[in-house]
Design a protein around this motif. Structure first.
Motif, PDB file in Angstrom:
ATOM      1  N   ASP A 121      66.041   3.429 -13.905  1.00  0.00           N
ATOM      2  CA  ASP A 121      66.790   2.224 -14.265  1.00  0.00           C
ATOM      3  C   ASP A 121      66.180   1.471 -15.436  1.00  0.00           C
ATOM      4  O   ASP A 121      66.753   0.473 -15.899  1.00  0.00           O
ATOM      5  CB  ASP A 121      66.884   1.279 -13.061  1.00  0.00           C
ATOM      6  N   ALA A 122      65.042   1.944 -15.932  1.00  0.00           N
ATOM      7  CA  ALA A 122      64.426   1.274 -17.086  1.00  0.00           C
ATOM      8  C   ALA A 122      65.328   1.347 -18.310  1.00  0.00           C
ATOM      9  O   ALA A 122      65.225   0.518 -19.223  1.00  0.00           O
ATOM     10  CB  ALA A 122      63.065   1.902 -17.388  1.00  0.00           C
ATOM     11  N   ARG A 123      66.250   2.308 -18.346  1.00  0.00           N
ATOM     12  CA  ARG A 123      67.097   2.494 -19.530  1.00  0.00           C
ATOM     13  C   ARG A 123      68.013   1.299 -19.788  1.00  0.00           C
ATOM     14  O   ARG A 123      68.576   1.174 -20.880  1.00  0.00           O
ATOM     15  CB  ARG A 123      67.934   3.758 -19.389  1.00  0.00           C
ATOM     16  N   TRP A 124      68.173   0.417 -18.812  1.00  0.00           N
ATOM     17  CA  TRP A 124      69.052  -0.739 -19.010  1.00  0.00           C
ATOM     18  C   TRP A 124      68.306  -1.954 -19.558  1.00  0.00           C
ATOM     19  O   TRP A 124      68.929  -2.958 -19.885  1.00  0.00           O
ATOM     20  CB  TRP A 124      69.707  -1.135 -17.680  1.00  0.00           C
ATOM     21  N   PHE A 125      66.980  -1.861 -19.683  1.00  0.00           N
ATOM     22  CA  PHE A 125      66.177  -3.035 -19.999  1.00  0.00           C
ATOM     23  C   PHE A 125      65.569  -2.998 -21.396  1.00  0.00           C
ATOM     24  O   PHE A 125      65.212  -1.925 -21.903  1.00  0.00           O
ATOM     25  CB  PHE A 125      65.026  -3.182 -18.988  1.00  0.00           C
ATOM     26  N   ARG A 126      65.468  -4.165 -21.989  1.00  0.00           N
ATOM     27  CA  ARG A 126      64.712  -4.286 -23.227  1.00  0.00           C
ATOM     28  C   ARG A 126      63.231  -4.071 -22.902  1.00  0.00           C
ATOM     29  O   ARG A 126      62.735  -4.548 -21.887  1.00  0.00           O
ATOM     30  CB  ARG A 126      64.909  -5.684 -23.832  1.00  0.00           C
ATOM     31  N   GLY A 127      62.537  -3.341 -23.742  1.00  0.00           N
ATOM     32  CA  GLY A 127      61.127  -3.049 -23.503  1.00  0.00           C
ATOM     33  C   GLY A 127      60.896  -1.683 -22.899  1.00  0.00           C
ATOM     34  O   GLY A 127      59.757  -1.311 -22.631  1.00  0.00           O
ATOM     35  N   ARG A 128      61.979  -0.923 -22.705  1.00  0.00           N
ATOM     36  CA  ARG A 128      61.853   0.399 -22.091  1.00  0.00           C
ATOM     37  C   ARG A 128      61.114   1.389 -22.984  1.00  0.00           C
ATOM     38  O   ARG A 128      60.618   2.411 -22.514  1.00  0.00           O
ATOM     39  CB  ARG A 128      63.236   0.960 -21.769  1.00  0.00           C
ATOM     40  N   GLU A 129      61.034   1.054 -24.278  1.00  0.00           N
ATOM     41  CA  GLU A 129      60.390   1.973 -25.210  1.00  0.00           C
ATOM     42  C   GLU A 129      58.868   1.823 -25.223  1.00  0.00           C
ATOM     43  O   GLU A 129      58.169   2.526 -25.973  1.00  0.00           O
ATOM     44  CB  GLU A 129      60.930   1.748 -26.629  1.00  0.00           C
ATOM     45  N   THR A 130      58.320   0.937 -24.416  1.00  0.00           N
ATOM     46  CA  THR A 130      56.871   0.721 -24.413  1.00  0.00           C
ATOM     47  C   THR A 130      56.106   2.024 -24.147  1.00  0.00           C
ATOM     48  O   THR A 130      56.569   2.889 -23.394  1.00  0.00           O
ATOM     49  CB  THR A 130      56.484  -0.320 -23.349  1.00  0.00           C
ATOM     50  N   THR A 131      54.962   2.121 -24.765  1.00  0.00           N
ATOM     51  CA  THR A 131      54.110   3.294 -24.546  1.00  0.00           C
ATOM     52  C   THR A 131      52.945   2.962 -23.606  1.00  0.00           C
ATOM     53  O   THR A 131      52.134   3.837 -23.301  1.00  0.00           O
ATOM     54  CB  THR A 131      53.539   3.796 -25.884  1.00  0.00           C
ATOM     55  N   LYS A 132      52.887   1.709 -23.188  1.00  0.00           N
ATOM     56  CA  LYS A 132      51.795   1.320 -22.281  1.00  0.00           C
ATOM     57  C   LYS A 132      52.046   1.926 -20.905  1.00  0.00           C
ATOM     58  O   LYS A 132      53.157   1.831 -20.368  1.00  0.00           O
ATOM     59  CB  LYS A 132      51.717  -0.202 -22.176  1.00  0.00           C
ATOM     60  N   ARG A 133      51.020   2.530 -20.333  1.00  0.00           N
ATOM     61  CA  ARG A 133      51.196   3.217 -19.064  1.00  0.00           C
ATOM     62  C   ARG A 133      49.958   3.023 -18.191  1.00  0.00           C
ATOM     63  O   ARG A 133      48.833   3.017 -18.690  1.00  0.00           O
ATOM     64  CB  ARG A 133      51.434   4.710 -19.289  1.00  0.00           C
ATOM     65  N   THR A 139      57.352   6.513 -10.431  1.00  0.00           N
ATOM     66  CA  THR A 139      57.035   5.720 -11.620  1.00  0.00           C
ATOM     67  C   THR A 139      57.967   4.509 -11.703  1.00  0.00           C
ATOM     68  O   THR A 139      59.172   4.621 -11.496  1.00  0.00           O
ATOM     69  CB  THR A 139      57.171   6.574 -12.891  1.00  0.00           C
ATOM     70  N   TYR A 140      57.368   3.377 -12.047  1.00  0.00           N
ATOM     71  CA  TYR A 140      58.117   2.129 -12.172  1.00  0.00           C
ATOM     72  C   TYR A 140      57.895   1.529 -13.550  1.00  0.00           C
ATOM     73  O   TYR A 140      56.805   1.635 -14.130  1.00  0.00           O
ATOM     74  CB  TYR A 140      57.674   1.113 -11.108  1.00  0.00           C
ATOM     75  N   TRP A 141      58.964   0.898 -14.063  1.00  0.00           N
ATOM     76  CA  TRP A 141      58.855   0.123 -15.301  1.00  0.00           C
ATOM     77  C   TRP A 141      58.830  -1.346 -14.919  1.00  0.00           C
ATOM     78  O   TRP A 141      59.577  -1.785 -14.025  1.00  0.00           O
ATOM     79  CB  TRP A 141      60.067   0.400 -16.201  1.00  0.00           C
ATOM     80  N   CYS A 142      57.958  -2.123 -15.570  1.00  0.00           N
ATOM     81  CA  CYS A 142      57.821  -3.534 -15.221  1.00  0.00           C
ATOM     82  C   CYS A 142      57.767  -4.411 -16.464  1.00  0.00           C
ATOM     83  O   CYS A 142      57.287  -3.990 -17.526  1.00  0.00           O
ATOM     84  CB  CYS A 142      56.553  -3.781 -14.409  1.00  0.00           C
ATOM     85  N   SER A 143      58.269  -5.620 -16.300  1.00  0.00           N
ATOM     86  CA  SER A 143      58.172  -6.658 -17.321  1.00  0.00           C
ATOM     87  C   SER A 143      57.420  -7.828 -16.715  1.00  0.00           C
ATOM     88  O   SER A 143      57.802  -8.324 -15.648  1.00  0.00           O
ATOM     89  CB  SER A 143      59.575  -7.105 -17.751  1.00  0.00           C
ATOM     90  N   SER A 144      56.335  -8.268 -17.357  1.00  0.00           N
ATOM     91  CA  SER A 144      55.514  -9.354 -16.816  1.00  0.00           C
ATOM     92  C   SER A 144      55.344 -10.470 -17.834  1.00  0.00           C
ATOM     93  O   SER A 144      55.188 -10.227 -19.033  1.00  0.00           O
ATOM     94  CB  SER A 144      54.125  -8.835 -16.400  1.00  0.00           C
ATOM     95  N   GLN A 145      55.382 -11.699 -17.354  1.00  0.00           N
ATOM     96  CA  GLN A 145      55.168 -12.905 -18.167  1.00  0.00           C
ATOM     97  C   GLN A 145      54.096 -13.729 -17.465  1.00  0.00           C
ATOM     98  O   GLN A 145      54.153 -13.929 -16.247  1.00  0.00           O
ATOM     99  CB  GLN A 145      56.452 -13.724 -18.254  1.00  0.00           C
ATOM    100  N   THR A 146      53.106 -14.194 -18.210  1.00  0.00           N
ATOM    101  CA  THR A 146      52.039 -14.994 -17.611  1.00  0.00           C
ATOM    102  C   THR A 146      52.227 -16.468 -17.929  1.00  0.00           C
ATOM    103  O   THR A 146      52.921 -16.841 -18.878  1.00  0.00           O
ATOM    104  CB  THR A 146      50.657 -14.541 -18.112  1.00  0.00           C
TER     105      THR A 146
END
Length: 479
Positions: free
Chosen positions: A404-416, A379-386
């Motif tokens: 490593d998602a625990r270090w990033f803002r947005g880790r609480e997202t529920t989108k999967r 499983t990977y956590w990602c941040s995307s900007q268009t």
């Protein structure tokens, strides 16, 4: 032991002085105590004479040993013959499988010059090798894999950039245009902004007059002109020479882009910023971007240079076009990416379930979008900007493994999302019902990218029109 070309030059000089005195081979041979046939071998560069024999030849021809040993051909004819021999014994010529031209007394200078002209043109074309799309992909893949082994980090260029920044008086904050100008001045260059740059060049450096020509307005994102000027300077600082092949060209392009990024986001201050953000569990590309006044893509790519080496975080970066094709990529976190038979990722279509694709469906494109994606590799956590350019939509993605998602803002997202690629059933195979409905009843016309079939343009610098560049420099040389 003398080289073959040194022996050839020596032989020509002995023959020149022998003929100047009007001696035949046998006559000079008798004077120095060797057979004429032995002297002939020496004059033809086939045998190296002893120093004592050279002294005798010098005495007999009323010259000096140092004159005989000079590396300069004695006359124009000798120079032509030596150059032709050098050309015809080169590895490049031998690969052609063509027998060498034998030069005799009856061979005219014009004939030798014509043959030499053909050699020079063949060598020029060899230096300007056309790289096919497949060759370009292979070279790009090899470079990406080498950079992966170093965690995308080049410490020597990092140190060079900080040294140049310090010399220009830069300490903190966003790098200003004025500081970039000072950096150019310290290298002996003036930055000049013009509206008639060759269409195939982002910048042109006039080495003779110490000028770097740039476009008159910054590209979108605010740091374009600074980056282009820094890239032009990097060629000089890094001692680059005209690229020998496409792989060399790609390596140079990577290095100048890396140097510009190091100047715009210096390692010391960038690592301090990222380290604090990690401590606060608030790592975000947009904060890093805003702190140094660069584009979202530049900030995201710079994170790949620093976060593995300094923060111990493995990650991936992607720029994906609106049609799903990957245009730029880096990963050292084992994210499953599509590849072709050469191992190339660029140009491949990324999974529709990745946030790099799903972000295009978001209504609000001014902020980052977050997503967890389950893949066959984990499983990977990602941040995307268009974003959007004149050529269409694109997305910029930075992602990390789940832990490593625990270090990033947005880790609480529920989108999967769930991706099974490269399994065809994931997102490439059509819905069964739709396939049955439309099979044999549709004929779409494909949009084919022209670059798929085009070789890279010829020239000393791939993709650059030399004639256009030289014409530009002529126009501005006296300005």
């Amino acid at each position: 032991m003398a080289s073959s070309f040194e022996l050839t030059t020596l032989g020509h000089r002995i023959r020149h002085h022998r003929l100047a005195r009007g001696y035949t081979l046998d006559e000079l041979g008798a004077m120095v105590g060797v057979a004429g046939s032995q002297l002939s071998l020496i004059e033809n560069g086939k045998r190296e004479p002893k120093l004592s024999l050279l002294q005798e030849i010098a005495r007999a021809t009323e010259t000096e040993v140092t004159e005989l040993l000079s590396r300069e051909p004695p006359n124009r004819r000798a120079a032509l013959e030596i150059e032709l021999e050098r050309a015809q014994t080169s590895p490049f010529f031998r690969q052609l499988g063509i027998p060498p031209v034998k030069v005799t007394k009856g061979t005219s200078d014009d004939t030798i010059e014509a043959v030499l002209g053909l050699h020079r043109e063949l060598q020029r074309r060899e230096r300007e090798t056309i790289a096919s799309p497949e060759e370009a992909r292979r070279a790009n893949t090899e470079l990406r894999l080498r950079m992966r082994e170093t965690s995308n980090h080049l410490p020597e260029i990092e140190r060079l950039a900080e040294k140049q920044l310090k010399a220009a008086g830069h300490s903190t904050g966003a790098l200003t245009h004025r500081t970039v100008s000072i950096m150019a001045e310290q290298l002996g260059f003036e930055l000049i902004y013009v509206s008639d740059l060759p269409h195939s060049a982002r910048s042109v450096t006039d080495l003779e007059n110490g000028r770097i020509y740039l476009p008159p307005a910054s590209i979108p994102g605010g740091h374009g002109l600074r980056s282009m000027a820094l890239q032009a300077m990097a060629h000089r600082l890094l001692g680059h020479r005209p690229p020998t092949d496409y792989a060399d060209f790609l390596q140079q392009r990577l290095e100048i882009n890396y140097y510009a990024a190091c100047c715009l986001m210096p390692e010391t201050s960038s690592v301090a910023f990222l380290t604090q953000a990690k401590k606060d569990r608030n790592l975000a590309v947009e904060d890093f971007r805003d702190a140094f006044g660069v584009t979202h893509e530049a900030a995201a790519m710079r994170m790949t240079n620093l976060m593995t080496v300094h923060l111990g975080i493995r990650l991936h970066f992607m720029r994906v076009d609106g049609d799903g094709a990957i245009s730029r990529v880096y990963e050292n976190d084992d994210l499953p990416l599509p590849t072709d038979v050469t191992g190339s990722v660029e140009g491949q279509i990324v999974c529709k379930k990745f946030s790099a694709r799903s972000a295009f469906d978001e209504h609000n494109r001014t902020t980052e979008h977050y997503q967890y994606t389950d893949t066959p590799a984990g499983t990977y956590w990602c941040s995307s900007q268009t974003g959007t350019t004149s050529s269409g939509d694109f997305s910029i993605t930075v992602g990390v493994p789940f832990d490593d998602a625990r270090w990033f803002r947005g880790r609480e997202t529920t989108k999967r999302g769930v991706s099974h690629c490269p399994d065809e059933s994931c997102c490439r195979r059509p819905d069964t019902e739709a396939a049955e409905r439309w099979s044999g009843k549709a004929w779409p016309s494909a949009r084919v990218h022209q670059y798929m079939f085009s070789p890279l343009p010829r020239g000393m610098f791939p993709g650059v029109d030399d004639a256009e560049v030289f014409s530009f420099l002529d126009r501005h040389a006296d300005g």
